[in-house]
Design a protein around this motif. Structure first.
Motif: not given
Length: 400
Positions: A32-34, A44-49
């Motif tokens: 999980g990253t911005m 696998k990438k998961a996005y948060y903002q």
């Protein structure tokens, strides 16, 4: 095992650990990253903002905490989507401070929460009051104390924590240190290794120093007082006056990564170029470099200068040591954990360009002594920070 990494940047300190975990087909790894840039095989990438930044009407002491909470909320929303898709991690590994792990135990109460703790802030005795020319006011002392709020919340919530060096471990409150294990991220010593006789040629930058015998190198994320950039540039001015054939290569961005910026948008690079008597034909600013070119700079270095306040130890110092650089570094606590003066490199007074320049010249003028220090520097990294052994320790800690 299902593992969730949380860090606003990607892949940051988790590059090697996430990569090795993803190679195991029995693991499912989500990051999980911005940051949308970059990828790791099998991860696998998961996005948060966050929905906003801390309000301008928020008390300035509390703005870092409000930003951490907003980031934690964004991670919570992202985690809800992961959960709805059937992903419930066995382990969550989050970098503390920015807030991505604040609500891990609320959204994933059964997961083991491991925190990566890089720094605990103090008004006195480390970085903040290091420069006597920049004294702290009571307002600064109070602000710095409150800055630890999200870190303390993570320390209370996590099941275990990691911090990369003993110096950084010592910054945390004694009553909480037992929750933290000292394990470094690791240095890829197979990649960062010496290349005898290497010359620096970077065609994409139009830089060819193959004819130069004295190459002084400096690496930092930003050009700032925390990493001694002003003192380094004064050192360069002195060296240029005494050594007409030396060239200087500076890797990093013209910005401040840590500490205070100058007023009116002026940078420390601009200040140095305007105020110092420098031969710019012998100073080469490369900006940030791809890993392969960065390694070439280290391999071709005659002397590598690393300066830092008593603060987080940079990866670049250990990578330079692994590459067999002859290092001149500041005699500050984080450096003294890895360099014994005269054995692994030479130490100098952070605030004395004269002392730094003298130590640089000692290395340039004493090749036999320099060769011994180069070898000892690499041996230290092999013994204490080699990636393979650090990964083994991280994996054991992660599954404990």
């Amino acid at each position: 095992m299902k593992i969730l990494f949380l860090h606003p940047n990607f892949p940051a300190q988790f590059r090697h650990l996430a990569t090795v975990l993803a190679k195991n087909p029995s693991h499912e790894v989500v990051f999980g990253t911005m940051r949308p840039e970059g990828a790791l095989p099998g991860v696998k990438k998961a996005y948060y903002q966050p929905t906003r930044q801390a309000g301008t009407d928020t008390h300035r002491y509390v703005r870092p905490l409000e930003n951490a909470i907003l980031q934690g909320q964004a991670v919570y929303r992202m985690a809800q989507e992961l959960k709805a898709d059937g992903f419930y991690p066995h382990v969550v590994y989050a970098h503390s401070g920015w807030g991505p792990g604040l609500f891990v135990k609320d959204i994933f109460p059964k997961a083991r929460y491991v925190g990566y703790f890089e720094w605990f802030y103090h008004a006195h005795g480390s970085d903040a009051d290091f420069d006597p020319a920049d004294p702290l006011a009571a307002d600064d002392e109070a602000r710095i104390r409150v800055k630890n709020a999200p870190i303390l919340l993570d320390l209370a919530a996590c099941d275990a924590g990691i911090t990369p060096t003993h110096w950084q471990h010592q910054q945390f409150p004694p009553e909480l240190q037992s929750k933290l294990t000292v394990i470094h991220d690791g240095v890829d010593t197979e990649y960062f290794q010496p290349q005898p006789g290497a010359k620096l040629v970077l065609p994409t930058l139009g830089l060819d120093l193959s004819h130069v015998d004295e190459v002084i190198t400096y690496v930092a994320r930003g050009m700032e007082p925390y990493r001694g950039f002003p003192q380094f540039m004064e050192t360069v001015m002195q060296l240029q006056q005494r050594r007409p054939n030396c060239h200087v290569v500076i890797v990093g961005e013209d910005r401040v990564a840590y500490g205070k910026s100058l007023p009116n948008g002026r940078t420390y690079k601009q200040k140095a170029l305007e105020e110092l008597d420098l031969d710019l034909s012998r100073i080469h600013f490369t900006g940030l470099l791809p890993y392969a070119q960065y390694r070439q700079v280290l391999q071709a270095s005659s002397v590598h200068v690393y300066l830092t306040r008593p603060f987080v130890l940079s990866w670049s110092l250990l990578e330079a040591m692994a590459t067999g650089c002859a290092v001149v570094a500041s005699s500050t606590a984080p450096v003294e954990e890895v360099i014994t003066d005269g054995t692994h490199g030479l130490l100098a007074d952070f605030f004395s360009p004269e002392d730094i320049a003298a130590q640089v010249e000692t290395i340039l003028d004493c090749p036999d002594q320099a060769a011994s220090m180069r070898a000892q520097a690499r041996e230290t990294v092999l013994a204490r920070f080699d990636l393979a052994q650090c990964l083994t320790a991280q994996l054991a800690h992660l599954s404990a």
